[in-house]
Scaffold this active site. Sequence first.
Site, PDB file in Angstrom:
ATOM      1  N   ASP A   3     122.136  54.252 -55.129  1.00 12.00           N
ATOM      2  CA  ASP A   3     121.543  55.736 -56.205  1.00 12.00           C
ATOM      3  C   ASP A   3     119.641  55.769 -56.124  1.00 12.00           C
ATOM      4  O   ASP A   3     119.370  56.078 -55.255  1.00 12.00           O
ATOM      5  CB  ASP A   3     121.820  55.431 -57.421  1.00 12.00           C
ATOM      6  CG  ASP A   3     121.847  56.628 -58.670  1.00 12.00           C
ATOM      7  OD1 ASP A   3     122.156  57.755 -58.413  1.00 12.00           O
ATOM      8  OD2 ASP A   3     121.201  56.107 -59.951  1.00 12.00           O
TER       9      ASP A   3
ATOM     10  N   ASP B 105     128.633  48.977 -55.251  1.00 15.42           N
ATOM     11  CA  ASP B 105     128.846  50.008 -55.491  1.00 15.42           C
ATOM     12  C   ASP B 105     128.569  50.758 -54.921  1.00 15.42           C
ATOM     13  O   ASP B 105     128.973  51.718 -53.900  1.00 15.42           O
ATOM     14  CB  ASP B 105     129.806  49.976 -56.230  1.00 15.42           C
ATOM     15  CG  ASP B 105     128.897  49.912 -57.957  1.00 15.42           C
ATOM     16  OD1 ASP B 105     127.397  50.003 -57.476  1.00 15.42           O
ATOM     17  OD2 ASP B 105     128.974  50.068 -58.604  1.00 15.42           O
TER      18      ASP B 105
ATOM     19  N   ASP C 163     132.509  52.777 -63.475  1.00 13.79           N
ATOM     20  CA  ASP C 163     132.799  53.190 -64.831  1.00 13.79           C
ATOM     21  C   ASP C 163     131.880  54.300 -65.708  1.00 13.79           C
ATOM     22  O   ASP C 163     130.792  54.803 -64.272  1.00 13.79           O
ATOM     23  CB  ASP C 163     132.926  51.511 -65.444  1.00 13.79           C
ATOM     24  CG  ASP C 163     130.947  50.797 -65.782  1.00 13.79           C
ATOM     25  OD1 ASP C 163     130.545  51.640 -64.966  1.00 13.79           O
ATOM     26  OD2 ASP C 163     130.125  51.397 -66.498  1.00 13.79           O
TER      27      ASP C 163
ATOM     28  N   VAL D 208     129.975  59.366 -60.533  1.00 19.07           N
ATOM     29  CA  VAL D 208     131.653  59.111 -59.865  1.00 19.07           C
ATOM     30  C   VAL D 208     131.746  58.004 -60.512  1.00 19.07           C
ATOM     31  O   VAL D 208     130.981  56.830 -61.507  1.00 19.07           O
ATOM     32  CB  VAL D 208     131.395  58.406 -58.542  1.00 19.07           C
ATOM     33  CG1 VAL D 208     131.733  60.309 -57.985  1.00 19.07           C
ATOM     34  CG2 VAL D 208     130.559  57.731 -58.201  1.00 19.07           C
TER      35      VAL D 208
ATOM     36  N   ARG E 293     137.083  52.580 -64.829  1.00 24.27           N
ATOM     37  CA  ARG E 293     136.914  51.084 -63.322  1.00 24.27           C
ATOM     38  C   ARG E 293     138.655  51.377 -62.666  1.00 24.27           C
ATOM     39  O   ARG E 293     138.987  50.709 -61.340  1.00 24.27           O
ATOM     40  CB  ARG E 293     136.889  49.941 -63.488  1.00 24.27           C
ATOM     41  CG  ARG E 293     135.221  49.797 -63.933  1.00 24.27           C
ATOM     42  CD  ARG E 293     134.969  48.525 -64.933  1.00 24.27           C
ATOM     43  NE  ARG E 293     133.902  48.652 -65.218  1.00 24.27           N
ATOM     44  CZ  ARG E 293     132.542  48.767 -65.137  1.00 24.27           C
ATOM     45  NH1 ARG E 293     131.765  49.001 -63.581  1.00 24.27           N
ATOM     46  NH2 ARG E 293     131.764  47.958 -65.471  1.00 24.27           N
TER      47      ARG E 293
HETATM   48  P1  IMP Z   1     120.002  52.681 -59.003  1.00 25.78           P
HETATM   49  O1  IMP Z   1     119.321  51.408 -59.333  1.00 25.78           O
HETATM   50  O2  IMP Z   1     119.942  53.674 -59.376  1.00 25.78           O
HETATM   51  O3  IMP Z   1     120.317  52.694 -57.747  1.00 25.78           O
HETATM   52  O4  IMP Z   1     122.002  52.129 -59.523  1.00 25.78           O
HETATM   53  C1  IMP Z   1     123.367  51.311 -58.625  1.00 25.78           C
HETATM   54  C2  IMP Z   1     123.506  51.447 -59.778  1.00 25.78           C
HETATM   55  O5  IMP Z   1     123.930  52.380 -60.789  1.00 25.78           O
HETATM   56  C3  IMP Z   1     125.535  50.892 -58.923  1.00 25.78           C
HETATM   57  O6  IMP Z   1     125.034  50.068 -58.592  1.00 25.78           O
HETATM   58  C4  IMP Z   1     125.920  51.684 -60.260  1.00 25.78           C
HETATM   59  O7  IMP Z   1     126.203  50.341 -60.976  1.00 25.78           O
HETATM   60  C5  IMP Z   1     125.189  52.941 -61.209  1.00 25.78           C
HETATM   61  N1  IMP Z   1     125.368  54.407 -61.019  1.00 25.78           N
HETATM   62  C6  IMP Z   1     124.886  54.715 -59.773  1.00 25.78           C
HETATM   63  N2  IMP Z   1     126.049  55.953 -59.771  1.00 25.78           N
HETATM   64  C7  IMP Z   1     126.586  55.508 -60.492  1.00 25.78           C
HETATM   65  C8  IMP Z   1     128.053  56.812 -60.409  1.00 25.78           C
HETATM   66  O8  IMP Z   1     127.661  57.356 -59.979  1.00 25.78           O
HETATM   67  N3  IMP Z   1     128.545  55.988 -61.977  1.00 25.78           N
HETATM   68  C9  IMP Z   1     128.734  54.936 -61.789  1.00 25.78           C
HETATM   69  N4  IMP Z   1     127.945  53.316 -61.727  1.00 25.78           N
HETATM   70  C10 IMP Z   1     127.304  54.256 -60.702  1.00 25.78           C
HETATM   71 MG    MG Z   2     126.401  48.484 -60.314  1.00 24.66          MG
END
Ligand code: IMP
Ligand code: MG
Length: 178
Positions: A105, A102, A161, A155, A167
Amino acid sequence: MYTLSPMPLKTAEAIGARVQELGQAISVEYDFDMVISVLTGSFVFTADLCRAFAQGEKNTQREIRFIKASSYGNSTVSSGELKVSGMESLDLKEKKILLVDDILDTGRTLLALVGMIKSQGAAEVRSCVLLDKPSRRQVHMEADYCGFEIDDLFVVGYGLDYSDKYRLLPDIWTLKNS
Ligand code: IMP
Ligand code: MG
């Protein structure tokens, strides 16, 4: 107390149009064998993306698998600890994988998952994310395909979520701490 922004950040219509473009671009550029979808956040995106791939003999032979990755818990800030399940049992040897998540980040989730897929013998891995927050990146990781770049906002909706709520909303909304 969290409240939704007054207007969606991305409407269902805009998302639908972009997902169609992504599906077509991927179909032309990448002859993958298997989709690996990262639950739970990408379930809606994955379903729409799969239906946007060019139809034909190749598409009938493709497989789809679901893994679960979570690092957030009940917070808008990542706990940093990544839990992955369902990956070990997949047979990925010599397969070309399209990994669908999704949001990109910090990049930690996607980086770890791509590493795991490669270590299980996949021939190639490309990643596709609906949303990218480049300003949040903590590790070197870029997606091969991305729906929209967004600012550093939390978001929800379209599968995304906060604490397992929101969701089911068809649009993507910003969640504000009020
Ligand atoms: P990362 O490992 O920090 O890149 O995190 C990625 C995961 O964090 C994504 O797959 C999402 O499940 C969750 N995530 C990051 N930002 C958001 C957001 O704004 N809303 C909801 N879930 C998020
Ligand atoms: Mg995720």
